[in-house]
Design a protein around this motif. Structure first.
Motif, PDB file in Angstrom:
ATOM      1  N   ILE A  32       0.829  -1.197   0.000  1.00  0.00           N
ATOM      2  CA  ILE A  32       0.000   0.000   0.000  1.00  0.00           C
ATOM      3  C   ILE A  32       0.869   1.255   0.000  1.00  0.00           C
ATOM      4  O   ILE A  32       0.494   2.278  -0.556  1.00  0.00           O
ATOM      5  CB  ILE A  32      -0.959  -0.025   1.209  1.00  0.00           C
ATOM      6  CG1 ILE A  32      -1.918  -1.198   1.049  1.00  0.00           C
ATOM      7  CG2 ILE A  32      -1.719   1.276   1.346  1.00  0.00           C
ATOM      8  CD1 ILE A  32      -2.626  -1.591   2.313  1.00  0.00           C
ATOM      9  N   GLY A  33       2.066   1.170   0.576  1.00  0.00           N
ATOM     10  CA  GLY A  33       2.975   2.305   0.620  1.00  0.00           C
ATOM     11  C   GLY A  33       3.458   2.746  -0.750  1.00  0.00           C
ATOM     12  O   GLY A  33       3.938   3.865  -0.907  1.00  0.00           O
ATOM     13  N   ARG A  34       3.339   1.896  -1.745  1.00  0.00           N
ATOM     14  CA  ARG A  34       3.740   2.248  -3.113  1.00  0.00           C
ATOM     15  C   ARG A  34       2.621   2.943  -3.887  1.00  0.00           C
ATOM     16  O   ARG A  34       2.847   3.421  -4.990  1.00  0.00           O
ATOM     17  CB  ARG A  34       4.186   0.992  -3.860  1.00  0.00           C
ATOM     18  CG  ARG A  34       5.473   0.408  -3.318  1.00  0.00           C
ATOM     19  CD  ARG A  34       5.980  -0.704  -4.215  1.00  0.00           C
ATOM     20  NE  ARG A  34       5.093  -1.853  -4.217  1.00  0.00           N
ATOM     21  CZ  ARG A  34       5.308  -2.983  -3.540  1.00  0.00           C
ATOM     22  NH1 ARG A  34       6.390  -3.106  -2.821  1.00  0.00           N
ATOM     23  NH2 ARG A  34       4.453  -3.978  -3.603  1.00  0.00           N
ATOM     24  N   SER A  39      -4.726   7.558  -2.873  1.00  0.00           N
ATOM     25  CA  SER A  39      -5.224   6.182  -2.802  1.00  0.00           C
ATOM     26  C   SER A  39      -4.965   5.594  -1.421  1.00  0.00           C
ATOM     27  O   SER A  39      -5.824   4.894  -0.870  1.00  0.00           O
ATOM     28  CB  SER A  39      -4.549   5.310  -3.862  1.00  0.00           C
ATOM     29  OG  SER A  39      -4.846   5.775  -5.147  1.00  0.00           O
ATOM     30  N   GLN A  40      -3.814   5.876  -0.863  1.00  0.00           N
ATOM     31  CA  GLN A  40      -3.511   5.413   0.497  1.00  0.00           C
ATOM     32  C   GLN A  40      -4.487   6.021   1.495  1.00  0.00           C
ATOM     33  O   GLN A  40      -5.001   5.322   2.371  1.00  0.00           O
ATOM     34  CB  GLN A  40      -2.087   5.811   0.896  1.00  0.00           C
ATOM     35  CG  GLN A  40      -1.005   5.073   0.184  1.00  0.00           C
ATOM     36  CD  GLN A  40       0.362   5.520   0.648  1.00  0.00           C
ATOM     37  OE1 GLN A  40       0.569   5.750   1.831  1.00  0.00           O
ATOM     38  NE2 GLN A  40       1.284   5.636  -0.290  1.00  0.00           N
ATOM     39  N   LEU A  41      -4.740   7.319   1.343  1.00  0.00           N
ATOM     40  CA  LEU A  41      -5.678   8.000   2.235  1.00  0.00           C
ATOM     41  C   LEU A  41      -7.056   7.343   2.173  1.00  0.00           C
ATOM     42  O   LEU A  41      -7.661   7.042   3.203  1.00  0.00           O
ATOM     43  CB  LEU A  41      -5.775   9.471   1.867  1.00  0.00           C
ATOM     44  CG  LEU A  41      -6.814  10.293   2.636  1.00  0.00           C
ATOM     45  CD1 LEU A  41      -6.425  10.399   4.103  1.00  0.00           C
ATOM     46  CD2 LEU A  41      -6.965  11.659   2.014  1.00  0.00           C
ATOM     47  N   ALA A  42      -7.543   7.102   0.952  1.00  0.00           N
ATOM     48  CA  ALA A  42      -8.857   6.479   0.792  1.00  0.00           C
ATOM     49  C   ALA A  42      -8.875   5.079   1.394  1.00  0.00           C
ATOM     50  O   ALA A  42      -9.824   4.705   2.098  1.00  0.00           O
ATOM     51  CB  ALA A  42      -9.237   6.421  -0.688  1.00  0.00           C
ATOM     52  N   THR A  47     -10.688   1.336   5.538  1.00  0.00           N
ATOM     53  CA  THR A  47     -10.364   0.231   6.447  1.00  0.00           C
ATOM     54  C   THR A  47     -10.445   0.658   7.905  1.00  0.00           C
ATOM     55  O   THR A  47     -10.674  -0.174   8.783  1.00  0.00           O
ATOM     56  CB  THR A  47      -8.978  -0.357   6.152  1.00  0.00           C
ATOM     57  OG1 THR A  47      -7.989   0.683   6.224  1.00  0.00           O
ATOM     58  CG2 THR A  47      -8.944  -1.016   4.796  1.00  0.00           C
ATOM     59  N   GLY A  48     -10.271   1.952   8.164  1.00  0.00           N
ATOM     60  CA  GLY A  48     -10.409   2.447   9.528  1.00  0.00           C
ATOM     61  C   GLY A  48     -11.853   2.490  10.000  1.00  0.00           C
ATOM     62  O   GLY A  48     -12.128   2.491  11.199  1.00  0.00           O
TER      63      GLY A  48
END
Length: 68
Positions: A32-34, A39-42, A47-48
């Motif tokens: 996910i870090g890539r 997109s990471q924020l979404a 998931t949160g």
């Protein structure tokens, strides 16, 4: 009124759910870090929030002893 065993059991289930969910999400962090930042924020926003969904029936069971 005597305390119910369901409340402590439910609390342990909730803590276990949180721990398992954290391990699942953290295990994918390298991939996910890539992704691009938005997109990471979404992903992390979704998931949160998603882990909360199974809590409603669990909390209902803790209070009433019924799943529905």
């Amino acid at each position: 009124m005597t305390p119910s065993w369901r409340k402590p059991a439910g609390m342990f289930v909730i803590l276990g759910l949180i721990a398992v969910w954290c391990v699942i999400i953290a295990s994918g962090s390298a991939m996910i870090g890539r992704w691009p930042a938005l997109s990471q924020l979404a992903f992390y926003l979704v998931t949160g929030i998603v882990w909360i969904a199974p809590l409603k029936p669990l909390l209902r069971w803790m209070e009433t002893g019924r799943w529905r």
